[in-house]
Design a protein around this motif. Structure first.
Motif, PDB file in Angstrom:
ATOM      1  N   GLY A  84     -10.448  -7.345  -5.381  1.00  7.50           N
ATOM      2  CA  GLY A  84     -11.070  -7.074  -4.092  1.00  7.50           C
ATOM      3  C   GLY A  84     -12.072  -5.949  -4.131  1.00  7.50           C
ATOM      4  O   GLY A  84     -12.494  -5.479  -5.195  1.00  7.50           O
ATOM      5  N   GLU A  85     -12.432  -5.518  -2.936  1.00  6.74           N
ATOM      6  CA  GLU A  85     -13.422  -4.464  -2.765  1.00  6.74           C
ATOM      7  C   GLU A  85     -13.076  -3.685  -1.505  1.00  6.74           C
ATOM      8  O   GLU A  85     -12.101  -3.993  -0.815  1.00  6.74           O
ATOM      9  N   LEU A  86     -13.869  -2.646  -1.217  1.00  8.76           N
ATOM     10  CA  LEU A  86     -13.623  -1.765  -0.080  1.00  8.76           C
ATOM     11  C   LEU A  86     -13.300  -2.568   1.180  1.00  8.76           C
ATOM     12  O   LEU A  86     -14.031  -3.489   1.548  1.00  8.76           O
ATOM     13  N   ASP A  87     -12.186  -2.220   1.800  1.00  8.58           N
ATOM     14  CA  ASP A  87     -11.675  -2.847   3.034  1.00  8.58           C
ATOM     15  C   ASP A  87     -11.056  -4.217   2.821  1.00  8.58           C
ATOM     16  O   ASP A  87     -10.476  -4.775   3.761  1.00  8.58           O
ATOM     17  N   ARG A  88     -11.115  -4.760   1.603  1.00 14.50           N
ATOM     18  CA  ARG A  88     -10.578  -6.105   1.354  1.00 14.50           C
ATOM     19  C   ARG A  88      -9.943  -6.174  -0.037  1.00 14.50           C
ATOM     20  O   ARG A  88     -10.461  -6.827  -0.942  1.00 14.50           O
ATOM     21  N   PHE A  89      -8.837  -5.483  -0.188  1.00 17.31           N
ATOM     22  CA  PHE A  89      -8.105  -5.524  -1.460  1.00 17.31           C
ATOM     23  C   PHE A  89      -6.887  -6.433  -1.337  1.00 17.31           C
ATOM     24  O   PHE A  89      -6.278  -6.529  -0.266  1.00 17.31           O
ATOM     25  N   GLU A  90      -6.543  -7.054  -2.453  1.00 26.04           N
ATOM     26  CA  GLU A  90      -5.387  -7.938  -2.501  1.00 26.04           C
ATOM     27  C   GLU A  90      -4.532  -7.568  -3.704  1.00 26.04           C
ATOM     28  O   GLU A  90      -5.041  -7.432  -4.815  1.00 26.04           O
ATOM     29  N   VAL A  91      -3.244  -7.390  -3.470  1.00 27.15           N
ATOM     30  CA  VAL A  91      -2.290  -7.085  -4.537  1.00 27.15           C
ATOM     31  C   VAL A  91      -1.278  -8.215  -4.597  1.00 27.15           C
ATOM     32  O   VAL A  91      -0.659  -8.565  -3.588  1.00 27.15           O
ATOM     33  N   ILE A  92      -1.124  -8.799  -5.778  1.00 29.17           N
ATOM     34  CA  ILE A  92      -0.159  -9.874  -5.980  1.00 29.17           C
ATOM     35  C   ILE A  92       1.021  -9.323  -6.762  1.00 29.17           C
ATOM     36  O   ILE A  92       0.850  -8.759  -7.854  1.00 29.17           O
ATOM     37  N   LEU A  93       2.209  -9.446  -6.197  1.00 31.18           N
ATOM     38  CA  LEU A  93       3.417  -8.963  -6.845  1.00 31.18           C
ATOM     39  C   LEU A  93       3.907  -9.968  -7.879  1.00 31.18           C
ATOM     40  O   LEU A  93       3.502 -11.129  -7.886  1.00 31.18           O
ATOM     41  N   ASP A  95       6.594 -11.478  -8.114  1.00 30.15           N
ATOM     42  CA  ASP A  95       7.292 -12.642  -7.552  1.00 30.15           C
ATOM     43  C   ASP A  95       6.358 -13.584  -6.798  1.00 30.15           C
ATOM     44  O   ASP A  95       6.800 -14.558  -6.186  1.00 30.15           O
ATOM     45  N   GLY A  96       5.044 -13.294  -6.834  1.00 26.24           N
ATOM     46  CA  GLY A  96       4.063 -14.151  -6.192  1.00 26.24           C
ATOM     47  C   GLY A  96       3.679 -13.733  -4.790  1.00 26.24           C
ATOM     48  O   GLY A  96       2.728 -14.286  -4.212  1.00 26.24           O
ATOM     49  N   ASP A  97       4.384 -12.762  -4.214  1.00 22.45           N
ATOM     50  CA  ASP A  97       4.060 -12.280  -2.876  1.00 22.45           C
ATOM     51  C   ASP A  97       2.673 -11.631  -2.891  1.00 22.45           C
ATOM     52  O   ASP A  97       2.324 -10.914  -3.826  1.00 22.45           O
ATOM     53  N   VAL A  98       1.878 -11.876  -1.850  1.00 24.07           N
ATOM     54  CA  VAL A  98       0.517 -11.352  -1.756  1.00 24.07           C
ATOM     55  C   VAL A  98       0.444 -10.363  -0.596  1.00 24.07           C
ATOM     56  O   VAL A  98       0.866 -10.670   0.522  1.00 24.07           O
ATOM     57  N   GLN A  99      -0.088  -9.163  -0.872  1.00 23.13           N
ATOM     58  CA  GLN A  99      -0.266  -8.130   0.147  1.00 23.13           C
ATOM     59  C   GLN A  99      -1.732  -7.693   0.157  1.00 23.13           C
ATOM     60  O   GLN A  99      -2.392  -7.673  -0.891  1.00 23.13           O
ATOM     61  N   THR A 100      -2.238  -7.348   1.329  1.00 19.74           N
ATOM     62  CA  THR A 100      -3.632  -6.931   1.447  1.00 19.74           C
ATOM     63  C   THR A 100      -3.724  -5.551   2.082  1.00 19.74           C
ATOM     64  O   THR A 100      -2.830  -5.126   2.829  1.00 19.74           O
ATOM     65  N   ALA A 101      -4.814  -4.867   1.776  1.00 20.06           N
ATOM     66  CA  ALA A 101      -5.012  -3.513   2.304  1.00 20.06           C
ATOM     67  C   ALA A 101      -6.480  -3.148   2.267  1.00 20.06           C
ATOM     68  O   ALA A 101      -7.273  -3.731   1.515  1.00 20.06           O
ATOM     69  N   ARG A 102      -6.817  -2.142   3.079  1.00 23.12           N
ATOM     70  CA  ARG A 102      -8.188  -1.626   3.089  1.00 23.12           C
ATOM     71  C   ARG A 102      -8.440  -0.632   1.957  1.00 23.12           C
ATOM     72  O   ARG A 102      -9.574  -0.450   1.511  1.00 23.12           O
ATOM     73  N   ARG A 103      -7.379   0.049   1.501  1.00 23.62           N
ATOM     74  CA  ARG A 103      -7.479   1.030   0.425  1.00 23.62           C
ATOM     75  C   ARG A 103      -6.294   0.853  -0.517  1.00 23.62           C
ATOM     76  O   ARG A 103      -5.230   0.371  -0.128  1.00 23.62           O
ATOM     77  N   LEU A 104      -6.488   1.296  -1.755  1.00 24.47           N
ATOM     78  CA  LEU A 104      -5.425   1.289  -2.750  1.00 24.47           C
ATOM     79  C   LEU A 104      -5.256   2.682  -3.340  1.00 24.47           C
ATOM     80  O   LEU A 104      -6.245   3.410  -3.532  1.00 24.47           O
ATOM     81  N   VAL A 105      -4.011   3.053  -3.631  1.00 32.93           N
ATOM     82  CA  VAL A 105      -3.716   4.254  -4.412  1.00 32.93           C
ATOM     83  C   VAL A 105      -2.910   3.809  -5.633  1.00 32.93           C
ATOM     84  O   VAL A 105      -1.824   3.241  -5.491  1.00 32.93           O
ATOM     85  N   LEU A 106      -3.455   4.053  -6.807  1.00 33.53           N
ATOM     86  CA  LEU A 106      -2.778   3.690  -8.057  1.00 33.53           C
ATOM     87  C   LEU A 106      -2.082   4.927  -8.613  1.00 33.53           C
ATOM     88  O   LEU A 106      -2.725   5.898  -9.003  1.00 33.53           O
ATOM     89  N   ALA A 107      -0.758   4.883  -8.625  1.00 40.21           N
ATOM     90  CA  ALA A 107       0.046   5.995  -9.143  1.00 40.21           C
ATOM     91  C   ALA A 107       1.083   5.417 -10.100  1.00 40.21           C
ATOM     92  O   ALA A 107       2.283   5.659  -9.969  1.00 40.21           O
ATOM     93  N   THR A 108       0.594   4.648 -11.050  1.00 36.58           N
ATOM     94  CA  THR A 108       1.453   3.825 -11.896  1.00 36.58           C
ATOM     95  C   THR A 108       1.953   4.534 -13.150  1.00 36.58           C
ATOM     96  O   THR A 108       2.747   3.966 -13.900  1.00 36.58           O
TER      97      THR A 108
END
Length: 297
Positions: A84-93, A95-108
């Motif tokens: 994704g990009e600014l305001d339109r990010f997608e994270v796939i877990l 287990d296949g679950d899909v979550q969306t967000a405007r911002r991401l914080v990576l603390a992995t």
């Protein structure tokens, strides 16, 4: 649902970022796989107000406190991919679950690779350590070895005599020239050029090390800097730039903990060459604030 911010990683950095955003009343999701880097350590030291507490206990209390905020959701699992990009990010877990967000914080966080010496891995975080400030006091006045694993290992060797009698094992990695030899001698550091080939004793304790020529050197603690790499490839998937640190690559940051990709923030060991619980928590605070303010301004 769609969130303002998804935070990937629920360690010191991720939870500190989450707390700032929770208090700003933003809908956020924390995704955590439950594999923190410090899971091998019995206690966390040098963290103000938490000195000597077990890392798992600190995080349980952090989870309890964050759970009181109504805009915070938690998922126990691994984030497999992010796009994704600014305001339109997608994270796939995973287990296949899909979550969306405007911002991401990576603390992995990061993954550690220790030298391939028998006996090191099973003692990691207990009698084989990386940070004198985190663990030096607990092995004070004991016989300490510094195992060279990168060209700057002599820096560690020069520090550790403040905690105990120190031997620097160069392992063929560090050349001790006249200048360095003088500095080590001034600090009372013994230098051993014959490589360690095995760590001895009943783990997690150390009684000594076997050298390549058959000699046994008595030791009770070893410090070494493992090679590190981001524990997740999400930053690379999102095309965040990396830069080289002393022990390995980490996410490159711009102002306010933002990565080179707008809307993606990073904090903790994965985004710093200096690895320490207090620094990770502070960076998480800055990432949370940075992400929040970017949503406003």
């Amino acid at each position: 649902m769609s969130y303002d911010v998804i935070i990937v990683g629920g360690g010191f950095a991720g939870m500190s970022a989450a707390l700032q955003l929770a208090r700003a009343r933003r809908p956020i999701l924390v995704v955590d796989a439950g594999q923190p880097r410090n899971r091998f350590a019995a206690a966390s030291h040098g963290f103000l107000g938490q000195d000597g507490a077990a890392p798992a206990a600190i995080m349980r209390e952090a989870l309890r406190q964050l759970s009181a905020y109504p805009t915070v959701d938690f998922v126990h699992g691994r984030a497999a991919s992010a796009t994704g990009e600014l305001d339109r990010f997608e994270v796939i877990l995973e287990d296949g679950d899909v979550q969306t967000a405007r911002r991401l914080v990576l603390a992995t966080g990061v993954a550690d690779t220790l030298p391939a010496i028998p006996g090191l891995t099973e003692r990691w975080g207990q009698s084989v350590m990386h940070c004198p400030y985190c663990h030096g006091y607990e092995v004070r006045d004991r016989r300490i070895g510094v195992l060279a694993n990168h060209p700057m290992a002599s820096h560690q060797a020069l520090m550790l005599p403040d905690w105990g009698p120190t031997t620097f094992f160069t392992q063929g990695v560090v050349a001790v020239d006249a200048e360095l030899s003088g500095k080590l001698a001034a600090r009372g550091v013994a230098v051993e050029t014959t490589p360690i080939i095995e760590v001895l004793g009943v783990a997690p304790a150390i009684s000594g090390v076997r050298l390549a020529d058959g000699r046994i050197a008595p030791l009770e603690a070893i410090f070494t800097a493992p090679k590190t790499a981001p524990a997740s490839d999400l930053a690379q998937q999102l095309c965040c730039a990396l830069e080289d640190g002393m022990t390995g690559p980490h996410v490159k940051l711009e102002s306010g903990q933002q990565t080179t990709v707008p809307g993606v923030y990073s904090a903790g060991d994965t985004a710093s060459p200096m690895h320490n619980a207090t620094l990770a928590s502070a960076a998480g605070v800055m990432a949370g604030i940075g992400a929040h303010q970017s949503l406003i301004f």
